[in-house]
Design a protein around this motif. Structure first.
Motif, PDB file in Angstrom:
ATOM      1  N   PRO A   1      60.624 123.585  21.887  1.00 40.98           N
ATOM      2  CA  PRO A   1      60.879 123.677  23.404  1.00 40.98           C
ATOM      3  C   PRO A   1      61.822 122.427  23.868  1.00 40.98           C
ATOM      4  O   PRO A   1      61.665 121.277  23.168  1.00 40.98           O
ATOM      5  N   GLY A   2      62.521 122.495  24.782  1.00 40.38           N
ATOM      6  CA  GLY A   2      63.507 121.446  25.060  1.00 40.38           C
ATOM      7  C   GLY A   2      62.592 120.315  25.183  1.00 40.38           C
ATOM      8  O   GLY A   2      63.049 119.131  24.984  1.00 40.38           O
ATOM      9  N   THR A   3      61.332 120.288  26.033  1.00 34.15           N
ATOM     10  CA  THR A   3      60.806 119.195  26.441  1.00 34.15           C
ATOM     11  C   THR A   3      60.284 118.262  25.139  1.00 34.15           C
ATOM     12  O   THR A   3      60.084 117.140  25.463  1.00 34.15           O
ATOM     13  N   ALA A   4      60.324 118.878  24.045  1.00 35.39           N
ATOM     14  CA  ALA A   4      59.989 117.986  22.849  1.00 35.39           C
ATOM     15  C   ALA A   4      60.910 117.215  22.389  1.00 35.39           C
ATOM     16  O   ALA A   4      60.721 116.266  21.608  1.00 35.39           O
ATOM     17  N   VAL A   5      62.171 117.507  22.674  1.00 34.72           N
ATOM     18  CA  VAL A   5      63.294 116.831  22.068  1.00 34.72           C
ATOM     19  C   VAL A   5      64.166 116.011  23.230  1.00 34.72           C
ATOM     20  O   VAL A   5      65.274 115.611  22.843  1.00 34.72           O
ATOM     21  N   GLU A   6      63.890 116.290  24.653  1.00 31.65           N
ATOM     22  CA  GLU A   6      64.828 115.732  25.537  1.00 31.65           C
ATOM     23  C   GLU A   6      65.145 114.294  25.488  1.00 31.65           C
ATOM     24  O   GLU A   6      66.100 113.929  26.017  1.00 31.65           O
ATOM     25  N   ASP A   7      64.298 113.414  24.965  1.00 31.66           N
ATOM     26  CA  ASP A   7      64.557 111.908  24.857  1.00 31.66           C
ATOM     27  C   ASP A   7      64.613 111.494  23.458  1.00 31.66           C
ATOM     28  O   ASP A   7      64.366 110.354  23.171  1.00 31.66           O
ATOM     29  N   ASP A   8      64.730 112.452  22.328  1.00 30.30           N
ATOM     30  CA  ASP A   8      64.764 112.019  20.965  1.00 30.30           C
ATOM     31  C   ASP A   8      66.126 111.702  20.553  1.00 30.30           C
ATOM     32  O   ASP A   8      66.971 112.482  20.770  1.00 30.30           O
ATOM     33  N   PRO A   9      66.240 110.377  20.324  1.00 34.61           N
ATOM     34  CA  PRO A   9      67.772 110.163  19.900  1.00 34.61           C
ATOM     35  C   PRO A   9      67.910 110.208  18.460  1.00 34.61           C
ATOM     36  O   PRO A   9      69.125 109.963  18.115  1.00 34.61           O
ATOM     37  N   ASN A  10      67.048 110.850  17.671  1.00 33.69           N
ATOM     38  CA  ASN A  10      67.396 111.136  16.158  1.00 33.69           C
ATOM     39  C   ASN A  10      67.836 112.324  16.117  1.00 33.69           C
ATOM     40  O   ASN A  10      68.165 112.871  14.873  1.00 33.69           O
ATOM     41  N   VAL A  11      67.868 113.204  17.058  1.00 37.90           N
ATOM     42  CA  VAL A  11      68.402 114.826  16.755  1.00 37.90           C
ATOM     43  C   VAL A  11      69.722 115.019  17.812  1.00 37.90           C
ATOM     44  O   VAL A  11      69.612 114.421  18.738  1.00 37.90           O
ATOM     45  N   HIS A  12      70.408 115.930  17.576  1.00 37.27           N
ATOM     46  CA  HIS A  12      71.233 116.439  18.385  1.00 37.27           C
ATOM     47  C   HIS A  12      70.847 117.785  18.977  1.00 37.27           C
ATOM     48  O   HIS A  12      70.468 118.806  18.215  1.00 37.27           O
ATOM     49  N   VAL A  13      70.843 117.937  20.234  1.00 35.94           N
ATOM     50  CA  VAL A  13      70.244 119.232  20.772  1.00 35.94           C
ATOM     51  C   VAL A  13      71.223 120.379  21.399  1.00 35.94           C
ATOM     52  O   VAL A  13      72.307 119.919  21.852  1.00 35.94           O
ATOM     53  N   LEU A  14      71.063 121.616  20.891  1.00 37.61           N
ATOM     54  CA  LEU A  14      72.075 122.644  21.371  1.00 37.61           C
ATOM     55  C   LEU A  14      71.220 123.571  22.189  1.00 37.61           C
ATOM     56  O   LEU A  14      70.161 124.011  21.807  1.00 37.61           O
ATOM     57  N   GLU A  15      72.016 124.180  23.245  1.00 33.83           N
ATOM     58  CA  GLU A  15      71.508 125.217  23.745  1.00 33.83           C
ATOM     59  C   GLU A  15      71.718 126.415  23.118  1.00 33.83           C
ATOM     60  O   GLU A  15      72.694 126.855  22.430  1.00 33.83           O
ATOM     61  N   LEU A  16      70.389 127.193  23.336  1.00 33.80           N
ATOM     62  CA  LEU A  16      70.428 128.554  22.575  1.00 33.80           C
ATOM     63  C   LEU A  16      70.948 129.700  23.635  1.00 33.80           C
ATOM     64  O   LEU A  16      70.234 129.873  24.703  1.00 33.80           O
ATOM     65  N   ILE A  17      71.771 130.179  23.062  1.00 31.36           N
ATOM     66  CA  ILE A  17      72.332 131.171  24.080  1.00 31.36           C
ATOM     67  C   ILE A  17      72.364 132.844  23.242  1.00 31.36           C
ATOM     68  O   ILE A  17      72.343 132.727  22.130  1.00 31.36           O
ATOM     69  N   GLU A  18      72.796 133.811  23.975  1.00 30.90           N
ATOM     70  CA  GLU A  18      72.946 135.284  23.535  1.00 30.90           C
ATOM     71  C   GLU A  18      71.865 135.648  22.635  1.00 30.90           C
ATOM     72  O   GLU A  18      72.200 135.867  21.431  1.00 30.90           O
ATOM     73  N   PRO A  19      70.592 135.471  23.130  1.00 31.92           N
ATOM     74  CA  PRO A  19      70.049 135.512  24.298  1.00 31.92           C
ATOM     75  C   PRO A  19      69.506 133.950  24.540  1.00 31.92           C
ATOM     76  O   PRO A  19      69.162 133.066  23.516  1.00 31.92           O
ATOM     77  N   CYS A  20      69.430 133.518  25.776  1.00 32.33           N
ATOM     78  CA  CYS A  20      68.368 132.201  26.192  1.00 32.33           C
ATOM     79  C   CYS A  20      67.011 132.671  26.109  1.00 32.33           C
ATOM     80  O   CYS A  20      66.697 133.683  26.557  1.00 32.33           O
ATOM     81  N   MET A  21      66.365 131.834  25.335  1.00 28.01           N
ATOM     82  CA  MET A  21      64.776 131.977  24.972  1.00 28.01           C
ATOM     83  C   MET A  21      63.988 131.142  25.934  1.00 28.01           C
ATOM     84  O   MET A  21      64.124 130.080  25.787  1.00 28.01           O
TER      85      MET A  21
END
Length: 294
Positions: A244-264
């Motif tokens: 879930p995006g809320t689990a990593v929104e403030d995590d400086p140790n990972v790079h977050v990518l948007e999931l598309i085709e499809p958005c889940m």
């Protein structure tokens, strides 16, 4: 036939253990075993197969179990009716939760504390499980309400109130080849080793359903029951986390990518049984929880 015999029978059946069943009803195990044997003699049929280490219901026991639950529930409604009439709320409520509701928009400890102050006569029990287990427990009447992760549709037989919406994202280590990208498609995602929540969790079900609909097979390398641990494994370079995006929104140790085709997307919801008698205690908790998250 005594009510306590039915209570002991249900406890042992649901725990699959005489020892655990006895602990649940706060009675010594020999006493529980003796009462169940008395019940079996009265019925003229064994309710449990005791031939193996694991206690299992016989076919007769499996047929009796829902009737025993219904009988105990019916007795409970007698006191509930009196309590409703007098305006007194007491009894007990069992609340189910997934581990991911310990953060974000659900402050479960605060909710339980507030509810206890408002209704000190109600005993509260907490049960933690994956989404599939909580839904089964709700439908079977083993718990009264639950905070659970689901997809866009409500599970059959349950009513829900959305606490928060979740968008699934991918997370990778800062030195991962994907660390320069902003998005990733599902088809690209399944080419990598994945780190996810285990089967039975709501988030994993959303991922598996999306892959099945697209005819794709995910390569799951690691599983962890806590989204924060999933993200930590990704930060260590072990694969691509789906969380879930809320689990990593403030995590400086990972790079977050948007999931598309499809958005889940998924939801954390407050869930309860529909079309069934609900105790005053459970109704009071449901009202308090819905007010807290309205």
């Amino acid at each position: 036939m005594e009510l306590r015999q039915l209570e002991y029978f249900v406890a042992v059946a649901e725990e699959s253990s005489f020892t655990k069943g006895a602990a649940r009803v706060h009675v010594a195990q020999p006493g529980v075993s003796a009462q169940i044997r008395r019940l079996e003699r009265e019925l003229g049929q064994p309710l449990f197969d005791r031939s193996e280490r694991t206690v299992r219901l016989t076919s007769v026991g499996a047929a009796v179990l829902p009737r025993a639950r219904a009988a105990l529930a019916a007795v409970g409604t007698v006191q509930s009716t009196v309590d409703d009439f007098t305006g007194l709320i007491r009894g007990h409520v069992t609340v189910g939760t997934v581990s991911s509701t310990t953060s974000g928009d659900v402050d479960l400890p605060e909710l339980l504390a507030d509810f206890h102050r408002e209704h000190p006569g109600i005993a509260i029990a907490l049960a933690e499980d994956k989404a599939a287990g909580l839904i089964d427990a709700l439908l079977a009447g083993r718990i009264d309400v639950a905070f659970v992760a689901v997809g866009a549709d409500d599970p059959i037989g349950l009513g829900t109130a959305t606490v928060r919406n979740e968008v699934l994202v991918a997370a990778v280590a800062l030195d991962d080849p994907l660390a320069d990208a902003a998005t990733i498609t599902l088809a690209e995602l399944v080419e990598r080793a994945l780190i996810t929540l285990p089967r039975g969790s709501g988030i994993r079900a959303i991922l598996d359903d999306a892959c099945a609909a697209a005819g794709l097979t995910p390569k799951v390398a690691f599983e962890a029951s806590n989204p924060l641990v999933v993200a930590q494994l990704a930060a260590g370079g072990l694969g691509v986390a789906v969380v879930p995006g809320t689990a990593v929104e403030d995590d400086p140790n990972v790079h977050v990518l948007e999931l598309i085709e499809p958005c889940m997307t998924g939801r954390i919801v407050l869930a309860w049984r529909t079309g069934a008698d609900t105790s005053p205690a459970a109704r009071a908790f449901l009202a308090r929880a819905r007010l807290a998250h309205s």
